[in-house]
Design a protein around this motif. Structure first.
Motif, PDB file in Angstrom:
ATOM      1  N   ALA A 497      44.164  81.205  -6.483  1.00  0.00           N
ATOM      2  CA  ALA A 497      45.206  81.578  -5.522  1.00  0.00           C
ATOM      3  C   ALA A 497      44.645  81.618  -4.106  1.00  0.00           C
ATOM      4  N   ALA A 498      43.433  82.161  -3.958  1.00  0.00           N
ATOM      5  CA  ALA A 498      42.801  82.210  -2.634  1.00  0.00           C
ATOM      6  C   ALA A 498      42.477  80.813  -2.131  1.00  0.00           C
ATOM      7  N   ALA A 499      42.040  79.933  -3.035  1.00  0.00           N
ATOM      8  CA  ALA A 499      41.712  78.564  -2.646  1.00  0.00           C
ATOM      9  C   ALA A 499      42.957  77.831  -2.139  1.00  0.00           C
ATOM     10  N   ILE A 500      44.082  78.064  -2.798  1.00  0.00           N
ATOM     11  CA  ILE A 500      45.337  77.425  -2.379  1.00  0.00           C
ATOM     12  C   ILE A 500      45.790  77.969  -1.026  1.00  0.00           C
ATOM     13  N   ASN A 501      45.535  79.237  -0.764  1.00  0.00           N
ATOM     14  CA  ASN A 501      45.889  79.826   0.529  1.00  0.00           C
ATOM     15  C   ASN A 501      44.994  79.332   1.660  1.00  0.00           C
ATOM     16  N   ASP A 502      43.775  78.935   1.324  1.00  0.00           N
ATOM     17  CA  ASP A 502      42.778  78.555   2.316  1.00  0.00           C
ATOM     18  C   ASP A 502      43.123  77.192   2.923  1.00  0.00           C
ATOM     19  N   PRO A 503      43.099  77.058   4.260  1.00  0.00           N
ATOM     20  CA  PRO A 503      43.429  75.767   4.878  1.00  0.00           C
ATOM     21  C   PRO A 503      42.311  74.739   4.819  1.00  0.00           C
ATOM     22  N   ASN A 504      41.177  75.105   4.247  1.00  0.00           N
ATOM     23  CA  ASN A 504      40.046  74.195   4.139  1.00  0.00           C
ATOM     24  C   ASN A 504      40.003  73.532   2.764  1.00  0.00           C
ATOM     25  N   PRO A 505      39.348  72.370   2.656  1.00  0.00           N
ATOM     26  CA  PRO A 505      39.220  71.721   1.349  1.00  0.00           C
ATOM     27  C   PRO A 505      38.319  72.531   0.424  1.00  0.00           C
ATOM     28  N   VAL A 506      38.843  72.853  -0.760  1.00  0.00           N
ATOM     29  CA  VAL A 506      38.115  73.670  -1.731  1.00  0.00           C
ATOM     30  C   VAL A 506      37.957  72.879  -3.026  1.00  0.00           C
TER      31      VAL A 506
END
Length: 661
Positions: A497-506
């Protein structure tokens, strides 16, 4: 050269002429400044201006264009000020990329231009993503992407055209066929009579036109744009042209036959259109000279604004900060975990996180091979297509590079995306897009890449060398990426969920062997776990084990079978960025450190952690830092060989070695 003005008024013809003349005269000035040492490099588009100018003016100003390094006419036709372009070419911090990029390797959202990377082909997949965003938004828009004749040999060309056709995307693929890829003639580049014939193989329309005729380019591209929007289909355009100077100025053109230069010199797009306007009585010599003088004055005025030496003042902190887009962490706190919290498998926690994120973010799109009706090879996305529809849960062709590019294109239009790399091993087919496009774009021109790539990874399931690799270390060296690797269902849900919220490529690594073999409490409500924060799994006094993924469970299993020991276990959870504060605290706790990971030993993430400890925590150590990793071999298929390969086979040996210090 035959010109057809059709319904163009005199005013429109003059506008086209001025737009065509501007990049030519700028280039002529830049060649002078190059000789004076005021710019360091130049890729000339002299002889090809009609394509850039005509195609750009045929598009709407708000529609994205993805040009290459010989397309000055795109930038001038989008009214980008020469003064700032010149600062860009000089490498000034006041240019469009703060001195971080060369010539035309930059983009600008205000002018709807997405900058190229040197690999050329990847931009084609990005255009697919923009076209998909237009389609999802039901906007009457198309996007235009450039390729050279050499670029059509790249796999990205095939993948992008195939995806655009399969998905019915409003993308215009424009090939500037200037006869040479640097010094390689087209006779050594492809064997079809015309590149436009490739369109038929992808089930799309195509046309070959005179790229030196500004009216032909302008009129044809306007019609193609309308077609792409009306029928929601891609289109391939081959523009025949020639560059009259070298690939870049230093390379020269000795490899070009003189008669070819003379022949194409007679087809000069500026001179021929100028002659046509004289014939039509639209312009005379006096008016032409006046227009040229006006442009010359404008160029000098713009350059005088930024005259003087370029002063660059490096700011290390700013450079590091700008590598990533700001990620405002509004942590959705985890609900309390108690006896009533349901137990879930890792695979179920990931599915639940995707489901809840799809509910929360209406602009989130899932993409991957077999993820729709089939639910993915590991059934992580099972049921999501039925719930959210095929427009948001999309099966993809076997085109890893194009689909990674698609994720970036979606991001340009404000979408989020999660791509499933069916197996982490297959990421090699999309490697270039990840490390050169996604990872660098924010540093280059401030554009976020709001992308998550799910990476089913790891051994332990007898899948052999191409379905079992741990390849997270390949990416830990790439600034601009974030790497997440959960070991528990609870963390898997919150970190995704945090990765999806993050505007950077994860890059989000999921261990296949853990999908259904482990369970744990997982709160049912939506929550996030902060990226970049390690977790202390258990406190201990004898020695510290720093690990992640399957290594966490190996450490806990070892503790259970050795109750006489007191192990301090740190789960990194995030590999880029690393939680160095937690690592330091873990070292201080016991003074003896074992770094455990499933990846092979040489060049693994453990090497970086060991180096950090040796440099910053040496005084805390009571023994050398040891690394327990898998063998430096490919992952074998036979399960006995695989067990011997894995780091867990040598865990006891390394623990005992540390204990005796």
């Amino acid at each position: 050269m035959h010109f057809e003005r059709k319904n163009c008024s005199n005013e429109e013809l003059i506008r086209l002429y001025k737009s065509l003349l501007l990049p030519r005269m700028i280039e002529e000035k830049m060649l002078v400044l190059l000789r004076q040492g005021r710019i360091s490099k130049w890729f000339s588009g002299i002889g090809q201006e009609a394509i850039s100018v005509g195609a750009t003016l045929a598009m709407k100003p708000e529609e994205w264009i993805l040009p290459l390094h010989r397309n000055l006419g795109v930038f001038t036709s989008r009214n980008m000020p020469l003064s700032k372009l010149f600062l860009q070419w000089q490498g000034s911090q006041d240019g469009y990329s703060n001195g971080r990029e060369r010539s035309f390797h930059f983009g600008n959202r205000e002018h709807a231009i997405c900058g190229m990377i040197s690999h050329l082909g990847p931009q084609l997949g990005v255009a697919d993503g923009i076209g998909l965003a237009y389609k999802l938004q039901k906007k009457n828009k198309a996007t235009l992407v450039f390729s050279g004749d050499g670029g059509t040999s790249e796999g990205d060309f095939h993948e992008a055209l195939n995806v655009a056709s399969v998905w019915d995307l409003p993308v215009i693929f424009l090939i500037e066929n200037n006869g040479y890829g640097l010094s390689t003639p087209v006779s050594e580049q492809y064997r079809c009579e015309s590149l436009v014939y490739k369109a038929e193989g992808y089930g799309m329309q195509g046309v070959r036109i005179d790229g030196n005729n500004i009216l032909t380019v302008y009129d044809t591209l306007r019609g193609i744009r309308e077609y792409c929007i009306k029928y929601q289909r891609p289109y391939l355009v081959e523009c025949m042209t020639f560059r009259m100077r070298g690939h870049e100025e230093a390379s020269g053109i000795k490899y070009v036959p003189q008669e070819l230069l003379e022949d194409w010199g007679k087809k000069d797009p500026v001179a021929n259109f100028e002659g046509f306007l004289r014939e039509q009585g639209v312009l005379d010599d006096s008016r032409i000279e006046q227009l040229r003088e006006n442009i010359r004055e404008t160029i000098e005025l713009e350059l005088n604004e930024v005259a003087g030496p370029v002063h660059v003042v490096p700011d290390t902190e700013e450079e590091l900060v700008d590598t990533y887009a700001p990620a405002p962490y509004v942590i959705e706190e985890m609900p309390p975990v108690d006896a009533g919290t349901p137990e879930k498998r890792l695979v179920d926690a990931i599915s639940e996180s995707l489901d809840q994120s799809m509910q929360r973010h209406s602009n989130l799109v899932l993409m991957g091979q077999d993820i729709a009706e089939y639910g993915g090879v590991f059934k992580v996305t099972e049921g999501l297509m039925e719930k959210y529809g095929k427009s948001r849960v999309r099966n993809t062709p076997l085109c890893e590079s194009a689909i990674v590019g698609c994720t970036l294109g979606l991001s340009l239009e404000g979408y989020k995306s999660v791509m499933e790399m069916q197996f982490a091993d297959f990421v090699t087919a999309g490697f270039n897009q990840i490390v050169n496009n996604l990872a660098k774009i924010h540093y280059r021109w401030g554009q976020a890449a709001d992308v998550v790539i799910r990476m089913p990874t790891g051994a332990g399931v007898g899948a052999g060398p191409f379905h079992s690799q741990s390849n997270e270390a390949w990416f830990a060296h790439v600034p601009g990426l974030k790497i997440v690797y959960p070991s528990t269902p609870m963390d898997a849900k919150g970190l995704l969920a945090a990765a999806i919220n993050d505007p950077n490529p994860v890059l989000y690594f999921e261990h296949k062997a853990l999908y259904r073999s482990i369970t744990g409490p997982v709160p049912e409500d939506y929550y996030t776990v902060e990226i970049g924060k390690a977790r202390t799994v258990q406190d201990g006094d004898d020695l510290s084990i720093i690990t992640y993924g399957a290594g966490v469970h190996w450490a806990l299993d070892y503790q259970q079978s050795h109750p006489e020991l007191s192990l301090h276990v740190l789960d990194l959870r995030t590999l880029l960025p690393l939680d160095y504060a937690a690592i330091r605290e873990t070292v201080a706790r016991t003074g003896k450190v074992l770094i455990l990971h499933e990846d092979t030993l040489t060049g693994g993430v453990g090497a970086e952690i060991a180096a950090f400890i040796g440099e910053h925590c040496f005084s805390m150590l009571d023994a050398p830092v040891l690394r327990c990793a898998s063998l430096d071999t490919p992952v074998p298929f036979n399960t006995d060989l695989e067990k011997n390969f894995l780091a867990s086979a040598r865990l006891d040996e390394y623990v005992q070695k540390l204990l005796i210090y």
